[in-house]
Design a protein around this motif. Sequence first.
Motif, short mmCIF file in Angstrom:
data_model
loop_
_atom_site.label_atom_id
_atom_site.label_comp_id
_atom_site.label_asym_id
_atom_site.label_seq_id
_atom_site.Cartn_x
_atom_site.Cartn_y
_atom_site.Cartn_z
N LEU A 84 0.89 -1.16 0.31
CA LEU A 84 0.03 0.05 0.02
C LEU A 84 0.85 1.31 -0.15
O LEU A 84 0.58 2.06 -0.40
CB LEU A 84 -0.77 -0.07 1.23
CG LEU A 84 -1.92 -1.00 1.19
CD1 LEU A 84 -2.96 -1.26 2.39
CD2 LEU A 84 -2.63 -1.13 -0.02
N SER A 85 1.95 1.17 0.76
CA SER A 85 2.79 2.48 0.72
C SER A 85 3.43 2.58 -0.82
O SER A 85 3.68 3.81 -0.98
CB SER A 85 3.90 2.07 1.43
OG SER A 85 4.75 1.13 1.06
N TYR A 86 3.50 1.64 -1.60
CA TYR A 86 4.22 1.88 -2.85
C TYR A 86 3.10 2.53 -3.77
O TYR A 86 3.31 3.39 -4.39
CB TYR A 86 4.31 0.35 -3.55
CG TYR A 86 6.02 0.11 -3.34
CD1 TYR A 86 6.91 0.98 -2.75
CD2 TYR A 86 6.37 -0.92 -4.24
CE1 TYR A 86 8.13 0.46 -2.69
CE2 TYR A 86 7.57 -0.95 -4.26
CZ TYR A 86 8.48 -0.64 -3.44
OH TYR A 86 9.82 -0.85 -3.34
N LEU A 87 1.91 2.05 -3.43
CA LEU A 87 0.73 2.34 -4.26
C LEU A 87 0.41 4.05 -4.24
O LEU A 87 0.10 4.73 -5.19
CB LEU A 87 -0.53 1.95 -3.67
CG LEU A 87 -1.71 1.97 -4.67
CD1 LEU A 87 -1.60 1.14 -5.86
CD2 LEU A 87 -3.17 1.81 -3.81
N LYS A 88 0.78 4.74 -3.27
CA LYS A 88 1.03 6.04 -3.03
C LYS A 88 1.71 6.82 -3.98
O LYS A 88 1.64 8.00 -4.45
CB LYS A 88 1.16 6.61 -1.66
CG LYS A 88 -0.36 6.39 -0.66
CD LYS A 88 0.28 7.40 0.64
CE LYS A 88 1.46 7.28 1.27
NZ LYS A 88 1.51 7.47 2.63
N ARG A 89 2.76 6.03 -4.50
CA ARG A 89 3.93 6.78 -5.25
C ARG A 89 3.56 6.71 -6.60
O ARG A 89 4.05 7.55 -7.48
CB ARG A 89 5.14 5.85 -5.06
CG ARG A 89 5.58 6.02 -3.55
CD ARG A 89 7.00 5.41 -3.34
NE ARG A 89 8.01 5.93 -4.23
CZ ARG A 89 9.07 5.26 -4.89
NH1 ARG A 89 9.48 3.88 -4.30
NH2 ARG A 89 10.07 5.79 -5.71
N LYS B 212 -9.68 6.98 0.76
CA LYS B 212 -8.60 7.69 1.44
C LYS B 212 -7.65 8.12 0.60
O LYS B 212 -7.13 9.27 0.85
CB LYS B 212 -8.07 6.68 2.77
CG LYS B 212 -9.05 6.52 3.66
CD LYS B 212 -8.65 6.76 5.03
CE LYS B 212 -9.50 6.76 6.27
NZ LYS B 212 -10.21 5.21 6.39
N LEU B 213 -7.23 7.45 -0.43
CA LEU B 213 -6.08 7.77 -1.40
C LEU B 213 -6.71 8.79 -2.44
O LEU B 213 -6.02 8.91 -3.46
CB LEU B 213 -5.42 6.55 -1.89
CG LEU B 213 -4.57 5.60 -0.88
CD1 LEU B 213 -4.13 4.42 -1.54
CD2 LEU B 213 -3.54 6.44 -0.22
N LYS B 214 -7.84 9.03 -2.24
CA LYS B 214 -8.75 9.73 -3.36
C LYS B 214 -8.38 9.14 -4.57
O LYS B 214 -8.44 10.01 -5.82
CB LYS B 214 -8.06 11.37 -3.37
CG LYS B 214 -8.24 12.00 -1.85
CD LYS B 214 -8.57 13.26 -2.23
CE LYS B 214 -9.04 14.08 -0.96
NZ LYS B 214 -8.13 13.61 0.46
#
Length: 282
Positions: A188-193, A228-230
């Motif tokens: 999930l932390s990757y996804l934000k990138r 949450k991640l829009k």
Amino acid sequence: EAKAKGRNTYHFYSQELNAAANERLFIENELRVAIKAKQFIIYYQPQVDSRTQQVVGYEALIRWFHPTEGMIPPTKFIPIAEATGLIVELGAWVLQEACEFAARLAMQGRENNISINLSARQFKDAKLVPLLASIIKKTKVPAKCLHLELTESMLMGNVEAAISQLHQLKTLGVSISIDDFGTGYSSLSYLKRFPVDILKVDRSFVKDIPDDPNDMEITAAIIAMAQKLKLNVVAEGVETIEQVEFLQNNNCFIVQGYYYSAPIPESELSNLFEKLNERAGS
Ligand code: C2E
Ligand code: MG
Ligand code: MG
Ligand code: MG
């Protein structure tokens, strides 16, 4: 005796392997013919807003009608096209066709999103961005209508290269979807990138709703995380009204699946609209 038995076992496996290898070889050879002979057609599966029954987009799904074998499903030939590199030519054809379709819709005042699946090889190809740019220019498709579908595994190999390619694609004005979301192993932390816009909840989580409480939890969690991640979220493989309602209750309104329609050729779109209108009216 043991030797004879061993030999039989070997013979048995080798026959199975042979059959698989032969089928692969057959498809590979026939693919080359099929590309030249234009045996492919794109089907379109609507994505529907379940609140209004309005079609908001379509996913382009390739179909191969072989003259003697009948319909060969994409799950059988896309991996072979990918392995042999034939996917580059085939994928370019899909892009062209789908963009022409999207441009036709826009011309008719029915501007809709068109989702197009990219294969790993296509996504990595340095020529993808200039190719898509030229297709957009030639077909005059509004770039904002185009959604490119990638899978998690395509982003996970070389993360920096993937991010850079995504940024270049987004410069063209298109959106990026993560297909089959939840089946890969992206953290999930990757996804934000990654500059992605849409998550598509994989059919495997949807199909056993409302019988499987774990799948319901996972689906609800993916939707909540997307919010949450829009990111926008689309549910795949929706087949029943119970699934539509579960998704609605969890704030996912854009759905794709047999409940609304299987993938269909462009010629059947007017029938689809009739069916959806009837449903909205009843
Ligand atoms: P995908 O992109 O995840 O596409 C969704 C698949 O689920 C499609 O299978 C669709 O027909 C099927 N489907 C949709 N709704 C339902 C439902 O309610 N129930 C069930 N059981 N199935 C549903 P299809 O068309 O056989 O395509 C399979 C896969 O092949 C696609 O999965 C995609 O990964 C690949 N593919 C299809 N067309 C293309 C293409 O043009 N290019 C590339 N690279 N891959 C493609
Ligand atoms: Mg897809
Ligand atoms: Mg999918
Ligand atoms: Mg899939």
